[in-house]
Design a protein around this motif. Structure first.
Motif, short mmCIF file in Angstrom:
data_model
loop_
_atom_site.label_atom_id
_atom_site.label_comp_id
_atom_site.label_asym_id
_atom_site.label_seq_id
_atom_site.Cartn_x
_atom_site.Cartn_y
_atom_site.Cartn_z
N ILE A 33 0.83 -1.21 0.00
CA ILE A 33 0.00 0.00 0.00
C ILE A 33 0.86 1.26 0.00
O ILE A 33 0.55 2.23 -0.70
CB ILE A 33 -0.96 0.00 1.21
N ALA A 34 1.96 1.26 0.76
CA ALA A 34 2.78 2.47 0.88
C ALA A 34 3.33 2.95 -0.46
O ALA A 34 3.17 4.13 -0.80
CB ALA A 34 3.91 2.24 1.88
N PRO A 35 3.96 2.10 -1.28
CA PRO A 35 4.44 2.59 -2.58
C PRO A 35 3.31 3.00 -3.51
O PRO A 35 3.47 3.93 -4.30
CB PRO A 35 5.23 1.42 -3.15
N LEU A 36 2.17 2.31 -3.43
CA LEU A 36 1.04 2.71 -4.28
C LEU A 36 0.54 4.10 -3.89
O LEU A 36 0.25 4.93 -4.75
CB LEU A 36 -0.09 1.69 -4.16
N ALA A 37 0.48 4.36 -2.58
CA ALA A 37 0.06 5.69 -2.13
C ALA A 37 1.06 6.75 -2.59
O ALA A 37 0.67 7.85 -2.99
CB ALA A 37 -0.08 5.71 -0.61
N CYS A 38 2.34 6.40 -2.55
CA CYS A 38 3.37 7.33 -3.01
C CYS A 38 3.21 7.62 -4.51
O CYS A 38 3.28 8.77 -4.92
CB CYS A 38 4.75 6.75 -2.72
N MET A 39 3.00 6.56 -5.30
CA MET A 39 2.84 6.75 -6.74
C MET A 39 1.62 7.61 -7.05
O MET A 39 1.65 8.46 -7.93
CB MET A 39 2.74 5.40 -7.45
N ILE A 40 0.53 7.38 -6.33
CA ILE A 40 -0.68 8.17 -6.55
C ILE A 40 -0.44 9.63 -6.19
O ILE A 40 -0.83 10.54 -6.93
CB ILE A 40 -1.85 7.58 -5.75
N ALA A 41 0.23 9.86 -5.05
CA ALA A 41 0.50 11.24 -4.63
C ALA A 41 1.40 11.97 -5.61
O ALA A 41 1.23 13.17 -5.84
CB ALA A 41 1.12 11.25 -3.24
N ILE A 42 2.36 11.26 -6.20
CA ILE A 42 3.28 11.90 -7.14
C ILE A 42 2.60 12.20 -8.47
O ILE A 42 2.80 13.27 -9.05
CB ILE A 42 4.52 11.00 -7.37
N ARG A 43 1.80 11.29 -8.95
CA ARG A 43 1.30 11.38 -10.32
C ARG A 43 -0.03 12.13 -10.46
O ARG A 43 -0.36 12.56 -11.56
CB ARG A 43 1.19 9.98 -10.90
N LEU A 44 -0.80 12.24 -9.39
CA LEU A 44 -2.10 12.91 -9.50
C LEU A 44 -2.06 14.28 -8.83
O LEU A 44 -1.72 14.39 -7.66
CB LEU A 44 -3.20 12.06 -8.87
N ASP A 45 -2.43 15.29 -9.60
CA ASP A 45 -2.53 16.64 -9.02
C ASP A 45 -3.95 16.95 -8.58
O ASP A 45 -4.16 17.74 -7.68
CB ASP A 45 -2.09 17.68 -10.05
N GLU A 46 -4.91 16.36 -9.23
CA GLU A 46 -6.32 16.57 -8.91
C GLU A 46 -6.93 15.22 -8.62
O GLU A 46 -6.54 14.22 -9.20
CB GLU A 46 -7.04 17.22 -10.09
N PRO A 47 -7.87 15.11 -7.78
CA PRO A 47 -8.53 16.09 -6.94
C PRO A 47 -7.64 16.56 -5.80
O PRO A 47 -6.60 15.97 -5.52
CB PRO A 47 -9.77 15.36 -6.43
N TRP A 48 -8.08 17.58 -5.11
CA TRP A 48 -7.27 18.24 -4.09
C TRP A 48 -6.95 17.33 -2.91
O TRP A 48 -5.95 17.53 -2.24
CB TRP A 48 -7.98 19.50 -3.58
N TRP A 49 -7.78 16.35 -2.63
CA TRP A 49 -7.64 15.53 -1.43
C TRP A 49 -6.65 14.37 -1.59
O TRP A 49 -6.41 13.64 -0.62
CB TRP A 49 -9.00 14.99 -0.99
N VAL A 50 -6.06 14.19 -2.75
CA VAL A 50 -5.16 13.05 -2.97
C VAL A 50 -3.95 13.13 -2.05
O VAL A 50 -3.63 12.15 -1.35
CB VAL A 50 -4.71 12.97 -4.45
N ASP A 51 -3.26 14.25 -2.01
CA ASP A 51 -2.08 14.36 -1.15
C ASP A 51 -2.41 14.25 0.34
O ASP A 51 -1.71 13.52 1.06
CB ASP A 51 -1.33 15.68 -1.42
N PRO A 52 -3.45 14.92 0.85
CA PRO A 52 -3.75 14.77 2.28
C PRO A 52 -4.17 13.36 2.69
O PRO A 52 -4.12 13.02 3.86
CB PRO A 52 -4.90 15.76 2.51
N VAL A 53 -4.56 12.53 1.74
CA VAL A 53 -4.92 11.14 2.06
C VAL A 53 -3.75 10.20 1.80
O VAL A 53 -3.41 9.34 2.62
CB VAL A 53 -6.16 10.70 1.26
N ALA A 54 -3.09 10.35 0.65
CA ALA A 54 -2.05 9.39 0.24
C ALA A 54 -0.78 9.49 1.09
O ALA A 54 -0.20 8.46 1.44
CB ALA A 54 -1.71 9.59 -1.24
#
Length: 141
Positions: A97-118
């Motif tokens: 889960i940790a690397p997947l969350a990292c990849m999602i946080a790096i690659r997605l700028d929208e929606p706004w809540w991605v970084d605060p969750v990932a």
């Protein structure tokens, strides 16, 4: 029963063979656990390094390397952190889960809540994984 643990002395030549065998077995379990946790940390570190290569323009290479390292680390964790049945599965899932969350946080700028969750998800899965490793270490000693 063996009451040794961290900080106990190595038995002398007069110790019973069964006690010496138990202590060597315990040392082997410690070596396996420390080796697995250390190798997992190195694999994760290289995975995050490859994810950071995304900012150098290596879009696909960073993703492929990180996914491959994610699979290796999850399988490796389940195989070597196998003192009990459920901690190995939880560590393997957290290490995925940790690397997947990292990849999602790096690659997605929208929606706004991605970084605060990932980002907290990535952090908490590492806390859980390391806590279970510590728990197994305490259980061995």
């Amino acid at each position: 029963p063996f009451r040794g643990g961290l900080g106990t002395s190595v038995p002398g030549p007069t110790a019973s063979p069964s006690r010496r065998a138990r202590e060597w077995e315990l040392l082997g379990m410690f070596a396996s656990l420390f080796g697995a946790l250390g190798a997992s940390s190195l694999i994760q570190a290289y995975g995050y390094y490859s994810a950071a290569r995304f900012y150098n323009g290596d879009d696909w290479a960073s993703a492929v390397v990180q996914v491959l390292l994610l699979l290796v680390d999850s399988i490796f964790s389940k195989v070597y952190i196998n003192q009990d049945r459920w901690p190995g599965y939880i560590v393997a899932i957290c290490n995925g889960i940790a690397p997947l969350a990292c990849m999602i946080a790096i690659r997605l700028d929208e929606p706004w809540w991605v970084d605060p969750v990932a980002i907290p998800t990535c952090y908490m899965t590492h806390v859980i994984s390391n806590s279970l490793g510590w728990w197994q270490l305490v259980a061995l000693s």
